[in-house]
Design a protein around this motif. Structure first.
Motif, mmCIF file in Angstrom:
data_model
loop_
_atom_site.group_PDB
_atom_site.id
_atom_site.type_symbol
_atom_site.label_atom_id
_atom_site.label_comp_id
_atom_site.label_asym_id
_atom_site.label_seq_id
_atom_site.Cartn_x
_atom_site.Cartn_y
_atom_site.Cartn_z
ATOM 1 N N GLU A 97 0.825 -1.206 0.000
ATOM 2 C CA GLU A 97 0.000 0.000 0.000
ATOM 3 C C GLU A 97 0.864 1.262 0.000
ATOM 4 O O GLU A 97 0.574 2.240 -0.704
ATOM 5 C CB GLU A 97 -0.925 -0.017 1.215
ATOM 6 C CG GLU A 97 -2.097 0.937 1.117
ATOM 7 C CD GLU A 97 -3.141 0.639 2.164
ATOM 8 O OE1 GLU A 97 -4.332 0.814 1.858
ATOM 9 O OE2 GLU A 97 -2.769 0.224 3.288
ATOM 10 N N LYS A 98 1.926 1.249 0.783
ATOM 11 C CA LYS A 98 2.829 2.402 0.808
ATOM 12 C C LYS A 98 3.505 2.590 -0.539
ATOM 13 O O LYS A 98 3.597 3.716 -1.057
ATOM 14 C CB LYS A 98 3.884 2.219 1.899
ATOM 15 C CG LYS A 98 4.815 3.426 2.038
ATOM 16 C CD LYS A 98 5.808 3.244 3.165
ATOM 17 C CE LYS A 98 6.620 4.521 3.380
ATOM 18 N NZ LYS A 98 7.329 4.972 2.162
ATOM 19 N N LEU A 99 3.984 1.508 -1.128
ATOM 20 C CA LEU A 99 4.621 1.616 -2.446
ATOM 21 C C LEU A 99 3.639 2.123 -3.497
ATOM 22 O O LEU A 99 4.021 2.846 -4.425
ATOM 23 C CB LEU A 99 5.193 0.256 -2.862
ATOM 24 C CG LEU A 99 6.434 -0.210 -2.096
ATOM 25 C CD1 LEU A 99 6.713 -1.681 -2.383
ATOM 26 C CD2 LEU A 99 7.644 0.642 -2.461
ATOM 27 N N ALA A 100 2.368 1.759 -3.350
ATOM 28 C CA ALA A 100 1.355 2.175 -4.322
ATOM 29 C C ALA A 100 1.090 3.669 -4.272
ATOM 30 O O ALA A 100 0.570 4.242 -5.252
ATOM 31 C CB ALA A 100 0.064 1.404 -4.091
ATOM 32 N N THR A 101 1.409 4.316 -3.157
ATOM 33 C CA THR A 101 1.237 5.767 -3.089
ATOM 34 C C THR A 101 2.323 6.493 -3.869
ATOM 35 O O THR A 101 2.195 7.693 -4.143
ATOM 36 C CB THR A 101 1.252 6.266 -1.629
ATOM 37 O OG1 THR A 101 2.553 6.052 -1.062
ATOM 38 C CG2 THR A 101 0.203 5.548 -0.791
ATOM 39 N N GLU A 102 3.381 5.765 -4.211
ATOM 40 C CA GLU A 102 4.539 6.388 -4.859
ATOM 41 C C GLU A 102 4.806 5.848 -6.259
ATOM 42 O O GLU A 102 5.726 6.325 -6.935
ATOM 43 C CB GLU A 102 5.781 6.160 -3.982
ATOM 44 C CG GLU A 102 5.614 6.657 -2.548
ATOM 45 C CD GLU A 102 6.604 6.018 -1.578
ATOM 46 O OE1 GLU A 102 7.243 5.016 -1.978
ATOM 47 O OE2 GLU A 102 6.712 6.501 -0.440
ATOM 48 N N HIS A 103 4.039 4.836 -6.682
ATOM 49 C CA HIS A 103 4.277 4.203 -7.976
ATOM 50 C C HIS A 103 2.955 3.929 -8.680
ATOM 51 O O HIS A 103 1.916 3.752 -8.043
ATOM 52 C CB HIS A 103 5.043 2.884 -7.805
ATOM 53 C CG HIS A 103 6.379 3.043 -7.160
ATOM 54 N ND1 HIS A 103 6.527 3.134 -5.784
ATOM 55 C CD2 HIS A 103 7.631 3.137 -7.693
ATOM 56 C CE1 HIS A 103 7.816 3.269 -5.509
ATOM 57 N NE2 HIS A 103 8.500 3.272 -6.637
ATOM 58 N N ASP A 104 3.015 3.841 -9.999
ATOM 59 C CA ASP A 104 1.813 3.525 -10.776
ATOM 60 C C ASP A 104 1.426 2.062 -10.644
ATOM 61 O O ASP A 104 0.243 1.716 -10.719
ATOM 62 C CB ASP A 104 2.050 3.852 -12.259
ATOM 63 C CG ASP A 104 2.332 5.312 -12.493
ATOM 64 O OD1 ASP A 104 1.637 6.158 -11.883
ATOM 65 O OD2 ASP A 104 3.260 5.629 -13.271
ATOM 66 N N LEU A 105 2.411 1.194 -10.484
ATOM 67 C CA LEU A 105 2.160 -0.242 -10.404
ATOM 68 C C LEU A 105 3.075 -0.862 -9.366
ATOM 69 O O LEU A 105 4.284 -0.603 -9.360
ATOM 70 C CB LEU A 105 2.402 -0.907 -11.764
ATOM 71 C CG LEU A 105 2.295 -2.427 -11.836
ATOM 72 C CD1 LEU A 105 0.869 -2.887 -11.533
ATOM 73 C CD2 LEU A 105 2.737 -2.940 -13.206
#
Length: 234
Positions: A97-105
């Motif tokens: 979830e955290k990575l999804a705030t910073e990446h498209d996929l």
């Protein structure tokens, strides 16, 4: 699909190279990509793991590994034998979830099959996917016996109300036998989901630049590629 989980019907199926191909296709369209490996087993400290292999093949992706266990065993067993804390589903979900705030996929690559145990409670990759209501891509073997294993995996996903966008063949043989050729037509009916790609045998041995250029041709539009199942079967 901000977060996509990648599982297989077993080990040595081609999950890592498929994850790399999906990442490469997305990068080719200008999307930012992160790769999360919740539990890396069978790799010593300092050695490159699956996530590093994805980065080598696909290009500039953000890589995160939550835990590493030295013995090539199921994550729960490997953690116990190493005297280390296991990876919990909520930790996987929170990291994705955290990575999804910073990446498209965000691509979350599992270990082994869908229901491999991650901890002593019997939690699995499916439990992490459920916390995010994230889709789960299934990577399968091409040949004899794969239809049953793939159907069992997609049935387990449906039983948990998890979406499966489709199946990718992790290694399509250079000289496919009769079973492999017939499976192209049988996969969608048996698994209940579409066939979304087929990676050629030995794809991981390609130079990274060639891998990245070819990746969209191995994957269907749902995975940012141009592969067509009917044309491939013909």
């Amino acid at each position: 699909m901000a977060v996509l989980f990648v599982t297989g019907t077993g080990t040595e199926i081609g999950k890592t190279v498929t994850t790399a191909a999906v990442a490469a296709a997305a990068l080719g369209l200008g999307r930012s990509v992160a790769v999360l490996k919740p539990a890396q087993t069978g790799v010593a400290e300092g050695e490159p793991g699956d996530a590093a292999e994805v980065a080598r093949l696909a290009g500039p992706v953000t890589v995160r590994e939550l835990a590493r266990f030295p013995e090539p065993l199921a994550p729960a067993t490997a953690a116990r034998r190493a005297g280390l804390a296991p990876v919990r589903p909520h930790e996987v979900a929170e990291a994705a979830e955290k990575l999804a705030t910073e990446h498209d996929l965000v691509l979350v690559e599992g270990a082994g099959g869908l229901l491999v145990r991650f901890d002593e409670t019997g939690a699995t990759l499916a439990d992490a996917a459920r916390l995010l209501a994230a889709p789960v891509l299934v990577v399968a073997h091409a040949g004899l016996g794969t239809l049953n294993a793939t159907a069992l995996t997609t049935e387990a996903l449906r039983a948990r109300a998890l979406d499966c966008p489709g199946v990718v063949i992790g290694s399509w043989p250079a000289a496919p036998d009769l079973a492999s050729r017939c499976n192209l037509a049988d996969f969608p009916e048996s698994a209940g989901v579409p066939l979304l790609g087929a990676l050629p045998e030995g794809a991981a041995a390609l130079p990274p630049a060639d891998f990245r250029a070819a990746a969209p041709g191995w994957l269907a539009p749902r995975l940012d590629g141009v592969w067509d199942a009917a044309r491939f079967a013909a």
